[in-house]
Enzyme design. Structure first.
Site, PDB file in Angstrom:
ATOM      1  CD  GLU A 256     -51.958  30.438  68.221  1.00  0.00           C
ATOM      2  OE1 GLU A 256     -50.819  30.087  68.550  1.00  0.00           O
ATOM      3  OE2 GLU A 256     -52.459  31.520  68.553  1.00  0.00           O
ATOM      4  CB  CYS A 295     -47.716  23.506  68.577  1.00  0.00           C
ATOM      5  SG  CYS A 295     -48.889  23.884  69.880  1.00  0.00           S
TER       6      CYS A 295
HETATM    7  P1  NAP Z   1     -51.716  21.291  58.381  1.00  0.00           P
HETATM    8  O1  NAP Z   1     -51.367  20.260  57.389  1.00  0.00           O
HETATM    9  O2  NAP Z   1     -51.389  22.687  58.089  1.00  0.00           O
HETATM   10  O3  NAP Z   1     -53.283  21.110  58.616  1.00  0.00           O
HETATM   11  C1  NAP Z   1     -53.956  21.845  59.621  1.00  0.00           C
HETATM   12  C2  NAP Z   1     -55.428  21.929  59.297  1.00  0.00           C
HETATM   13  O4  NAP Z   1     -55.627  22.709  58.133  1.00  0.00           O
HETATM   14  C3  NAP Z   1     -56.105  20.597  59.024  1.00  0.00           C
HETATM   15  O5  NAP Z   1     -57.404  20.647  59.578  1.00  0.00           O
HETATM   16  C4  NAP Z   1     -56.157  20.556  57.507  1.00  0.00           C
HETATM   17  O6  NAP Z   1     -57.190  19.753  57.019  1.00  0.00           O
HETATM   18  C5  NAP Z   1     -56.438  22.001  57.215  1.00  0.00           C
HETATM   19  N1  NAP Z   1     -56.064  22.483  55.891  1.00  0.00           N
HETATM   20  C6  NAP Z   1     -54.963  22.166  55.181  1.00  0.00           C
HETATM   21  N2  NAP Z   1     -54.940  22.898  54.031  1.00  0.00           N
HETATM   22  C7  NAP Z   1     -56.039  23.696  54.058  1.00  0.00           C
HETATM   23  C8  NAP Z   1     -56.584  24.680  53.178  1.00  0.00           C
HETATM   24  N3  NAP Z   1     -55.981  24.997  52.038  1.00  0.00           N
HETATM   25  N4  NAP Z   1     -57.750  25.283  53.518  1.00  0.00           N
HETATM   26  C9  NAP Z   1     -58.378  24.982  54.664  1.00  0.00           C
HETATM   27  N5  NAP Z   1     -57.912  24.048  55.540  1.00  0.00           N
HETATM   28  C10 NAP Z   1     -56.760  23.432  55.242  1.00  0.00           C
HETATM   29  O7  NAP Z   1     -51.065  20.999  59.794  1.00  0.00           O
HETATM   30  P2  NAP Z   1     -51.015  19.627  60.609  1.00  0.00           P
HETATM   31  O8  NAP Z   1     -50.043  18.734  59.928  1.00  0.00           O
HETATM   32  O9  NAP Z   1     -52.391  19.125  60.897  1.00  0.00           O
HETATM   33  O10 NAP Z   1     -50.452  20.102  62.013  1.00  0.00           O
HETATM   34  C11 NAP Z   1     -49.105  20.031  62.397  1.00  0.00           C
HETATM   35  C12 NAP Z   1     -48.537  21.409  62.556  1.00  0.00           C
HETATM   36  O11 NAP Z   1     -49.387  22.198  63.367  1.00  0.00           O
HETATM   37  C13 NAP Z   1     -47.196  21.423  63.253  1.00  0.00           C
HETATM   38  O12 NAP Z   1     -46.326  22.232  62.506  1.00  0.00           O
HETATM   39  C14 NAP Z   1     -47.472  22.068  64.611  1.00  0.00           C
HETATM   40  O13 NAP Z   1     -46.398  22.803  65.134  1.00  0.00           O
HETATM   41  C15 NAP Z   1     -48.623  22.946  64.308  1.00  0.00           C
HETATM   42  N6  NAP Z   1     -49.426  23.165  65.504  1.00  0.00           N
HETATM   43  C16 NAP Z   1     -49.428  24.416  66.054  1.00  0.00           C
HETATM   44  C17 NAP Z   1     -50.174  24.661  67.194  1.00  0.00           C
HETATM   45  C18 NAP Z   1     -50.195  26.022  67.829  1.00  0.00           C
HETATM   46  O14 NAP Z   1     -51.035  26.245  68.683  1.00  0.00           O
HETATM   47  N7  NAP Z   1     -49.345  26.921  67.456  1.00  0.00           N
HETATM   48  C19 NAP Z   1     -50.919  23.643  67.785  1.00  0.00           C
HETATM   49  C20 NAP Z   1     -50.894  22.387  67.199  1.00  0.00           C
HETATM   50  C21 NAP Z   1     -50.133  22.159  66.050  1.00  0.00           C
HETATM   51  P3  NAP Z   1     -56.950  18.212  56.570  1.00  0.00           P
HETATM   52  O15 NAP Z   1     -56.619  17.482  57.810  1.00  0.00           O
HETATM   53  O16 NAP Z   1     -58.234  17.809  56.007  1.00  0.00           O
HETATM   54  O17 NAP Z   1     -55.805  18.211  55.614  1.00  0.00           O
END
Ligand code: NAP
Length: 522
Positions: A256, A295
Site C-alpha cells: 500500500e 494516504c
Molecule cells: P516509509 O519511509 O516507506 O516507511 C514505512 C515503514 O517501512 C516504516 O515502518 C519504516 O520503518 C519501514 N521501513 C523503511 N525501510 C525499510 C526496509 N528497508 N525494510 C523494512 N522496513 C522498512 O514510509 P513513511 O514515510 O512511514 O510513510 C509515508 C508514506 O506512506 C506516504 O507516501 C503515504 O502515502 C504512504 N501511506 C500509504 C498508505 C496506504 O494505505 N496506501 C497508508 C499510509 C501511508 P522506520 O520507521 O523504522 O523507518
C-alpha cells in the site's frame, strides 16, 4: 524518558544503545526512545510461526473472532491514553486521533463479527464447485487453509494504530500469527496498545509480536509461508518487493504505497449546485484531518474550467481563517506534521508544484501559527496551488506532497478531466462529484482500472458517504500502479492473502464432507 520495548518470543525485550528518539512535533521535545539493535529477530519469528500458528489454527473462526472482539473491548477502555499518545507523538488533536484509535477498534470489531458469523469452521471452501469432465461424480472445489507462516505487517508513520490492527485483524481471523512493525518515529500508541493487551493476558502465546524499531532485515528473514504486508512510501515498497530472498522464497507480498488521489466535478455540476458546496467541504476536510497526512487524502482537484476561479476562491475563503498550531489549544483547527523532516519535504514539494502554476495560499505566504515556536514546531499552513496548464504539467501528477496541500486544475471536455485523473498512474481513491447517476457510472467505468475505490458525491449522498479519505473494512483498500498494486480489507476478501487456495479434485461425497465442516468463501 519512556523506553519502547519489543514483544518478541512472548516477552518484552530491548535493543542496545539509545536508538531512535521519538519527538513531540509541536514542541520538538523528546518523548521516548526505541532500539532494536541486537534483538534476536529470527528466533522470535521462528517461535511465533511455531507457537502462534498452532494456537490460531486450533481455534475456530468464531473463537478467533471472539479474540478480536476482546482486543477491541480492552482497547476501548484505554482510548483516552491513546488519544494523548497520538497528540504527543503525532501532534494530532482528538478529531484526528479518532481516525487512528477508534478506526483500529472498529476494524477489530468488524472482523470479530465476521469470525462469529463463520462459526465453528477452521478453513473455508469457495462456493463454486465445478464439473471438469463428463463425470458428474468427480468435481473440483477450492479449499482455503491458513498458511503456516508469519504475517509480517510493516506500517507507515501516519496510522500507527489502525494500520497495525487492520493487518492484525485480518491475519488473525485467517489463522496466521502477526509480527507488527509500526514506523519508529510514531510507534508510541502502537506500543501502548500492545502492552495493554499483553498485560491483560489477552494475547495467546505467539499470536501477536511487536517490533517498535529496526526491522531492516525482515524481508531477508521471510519463509515460504510468510506474508509481508507493507504500507509506506513507493520507494520502500519497491525495495522490499525486489528483495531477492523474498522473491526466492515465494513469500506473499502486498504493498500500500502513495497516491495522488483526485476529486473530479463532472460537467453537470454548476456554479449554484449544492453538490459544489459538498466538493468544497470534502476538500477542506481532507486537507486538514491529520494535516493532510492520509494516504487517501485529496491531492488534485479537477473541475470544469468555468468553475475554476469559483472553486479556488471558495477554498481560499474556507482555508485562510483556519488556525494552525498547538493542537492542545481548542481554538486550533490543525496541528503540525509528524516531524520537521516531513515539514521540510512538504514545503519543498509545494514549492515545486507551484512552479507549474501559482500559489494561492500557504507556502511562502505563511499564516501566523498559534502557541508554537515556528523554529521547532513542524507546522505547515494549508496550501493551495492552481495549475496553469494541467495537461502539460508533470509534477502535479507525479509528486505526492504528504501534507495540507492541494492543487486545483480545470478541464474543457469531460474526457480531458478523466484523463487528468488517470495521470495519477494508479490511485487509492477518487471522488466523482455529479448529480447525474449515469454520468457517474460512465466516469466510474473510465476510471476503474486505475483506482482502488471510487466514491459518488452529491447533495443526496453527502450524508451517507463516510467520506473520501475514510477507509471502511467492508470496502477494499489499495490501488493499482503507483499506489502499490495491493489490496487489503473488503470483508472476507482480505483473508485470501493469508490463506492458501488449493484445488481439491475429488468425488462429490468427499467434497460434500468438506462442505459440511467448512466455512463458505463467497
Ligand atoms: P516509509 O519511509 O516507506 O516507511 C514505512 C515503514 O517501512 C516504516 O515502518 C519504516 O520503518 C519501514 N521501513 C523503511 N525501510 C525499510 C526496509 N528497508 N525494510 C523494512 N522496513 C522498512 O514510509 P513513511 O514515510 O512511514 O510513510 C509515508 C508514506 O506512506 C506516504 O507516501 C503515504 O502515502 C504512504 N501511506 C500509504 C498508505 C496506504 O494505505 N496506501 C497508508 C499510509 C501511508 P522506520 O520507521 O523504522 O523507518
Amino acid at each position: 524518558m519512556m523506553r519502547l520495548g519489543h514483544l518478541l518470543g512472548g516477552r518484552w525485550v530491548d535493543g542496545e544503545g539509545e536508538g531512535t528518539v521519538l519527538r513531540d512535533p509541536t514542541t520538538g521535545s523528546p518523548i521516548a526512545t526505541s532500539s532494536a539493535d541486537g534483538v534476536a529477530l529470527a528466533d522470535a519469528m521462528a517461535w511465533a510461526r511455531r507457537v502462534g500458528g498452532s494456537q490460531l489454527r486450533s481455534m475456530t473462526f468464531a473463537q478467533r473472532g471472539e479474540l478480536l472482539l476482546s482486543f477491541a473491548d480492552k482497547l476501548k477502555e484505554g482510548r483516552q491514553a491513546y488519544y494523548d499518545a497520538v497528540l504527543t507523538n503525532m501532534g494530532a488533536n482528538k478529531r484526528d486521533a479518532v481516525f487512528d484509535v477508534d478506526g483500529a477498534i472498529a476494524v477489530l470489531r468488524y472482523y470479530g463479527g465476521l469470525g462469529r458469523d463463520l462459526g465453528d469452521a477452521r478453513f473455508l471452501l469457495e462456493s463454486e464447485v465445478a464439473q471438469m469432465t463428463r463425470s458428474v461424480d468427480f468435481r473440483v472445489g477450492h479449499l482455503l487453509t491458513s498458511r503456516h507462516g508469519l504475517a509480517i505487517g510493516i506500517n507507515a508513520f501516519n496510522f500507527p494504530a489502525w494500520g497495525m490492527f487492520e493487518k492484525v485483524a485480518t491475519a488473525t481471523l485467517a489463522g496466521m500469527p502477526s509480527l507488527a512493525k509500526p514506523a519508529t518515529q510514531t510507534a508510541l500508541v502502537a506500543y501502548l496498545m500492545v502492552r495493554d493487551l499483553h498485560e491483560a493476558h489477552l494475547i495467546p502465546e505467539g499470536v501477536l509480536s511487536l517490533l517498535t524499531a529496526g526491522g531492516r532485515e525482515l524481508a531477508d528473514l521471510v519463509e515460504e509461508e510468510d506474508t509481508l504486508a507493507f504500507t509506506g512510501s513507493a520507494d520502500t515498497a519497491a525495495q522490499l518487493r525486489s528483495n531477492r530472498h523474498l522473491i526466492a522464497r515465494g513469500a506473499r507480498f502486498n504493498a500500500e504505497a502513495d497516491s495522488l488521489n483526485a476529486i473530479i466535478a463532472l460537467p453537470d455540476v454548476d456554479a449554484n449546485s449544492p453538490s459544489l458546496a459538498c466538493l468544497i467541504d470534502a476538500i477542506v476536510t481532507e486537507m486538514t484531518i491529520k494535516a493532510g497526512q492520509k494516504c487517501t487524502a485529496i491531492r488534485r482537484v479537477i473541475v470544469p474550467e468555468r468553475l475554476l476561479d469559483q472553486v479556488s476562491e471558495a477554498l481560499a475563503a474556507r482555508l485562510s481563517p483556519l488556525k494552525v498550531g498547538d493542537p492542545r489549544n481548542p481554538q486550533v483547527d490543525m496541528g503540525p506534521l509528524v516531524s520537521r523532516a516531513q515539514q521540510e519535504s512538504v514545503i519543498a514539494g509545494a514549492a515545486l508544484l507551484a512552479q507549474e502554476g501559482k500559489s494561492l495560499l500557504g507556502g511562502a505566504n505563511a499564516v501566523e501559527f498559534v502557541d508554537v515556536d515556528p523554529k521547532v514546531a513542524a507546522v505547515v499552513a494549508p496550501t493551495l496551488i492552481e495549475i496553469g496548464d494541467p495537461s502539460s504539467a508533470r509534477l502535479v501528477h507525479e509528486l505526492e506532497v504528504f501534507g495540507p496541500c492541494v492543487a486545483v486544475m480545470g478541464y474543457r471536455e469531460v474526457a480531458d478531466g478523466i484523463e487528468l485523473a488517470r495521470r495519477g498512474r494508479g490511485s487509492l481513491v477518487a471522488t466523482v462529484v455529479s448529480d447525474d447517476s449515469s454520468a457517474f457510472v460512465e466516469a466510474a467505468l473510465a476510471l476503474g482500472s486505475l483506482h482502488g475505490r471510487l466514491a459518488q458525491l452529491n447533495s443526496r449522498t453527502v450524508g451517507e458517504n463516510p467520506g473520501h479519505g475514510v477507509v471502511m473494512p467492508q470496502a477494499v483498500h489499495g490501488g493499482p500502479g503507483r499506489a502499490g498494486g495491493g489490496e487489503e480489507l473488503g470483508g472476507l476478501r482480505a483473508l485470501r492473502f493469508y490463506l492458501q487456495r488449493t484445488a481439491i479434485q475429488a468425488d462429490v461425497s468427499a467434497l460434500s464432507s468438506l462442505r459440511a465442516v467448512a466455512g463458505e468463501m463467497r
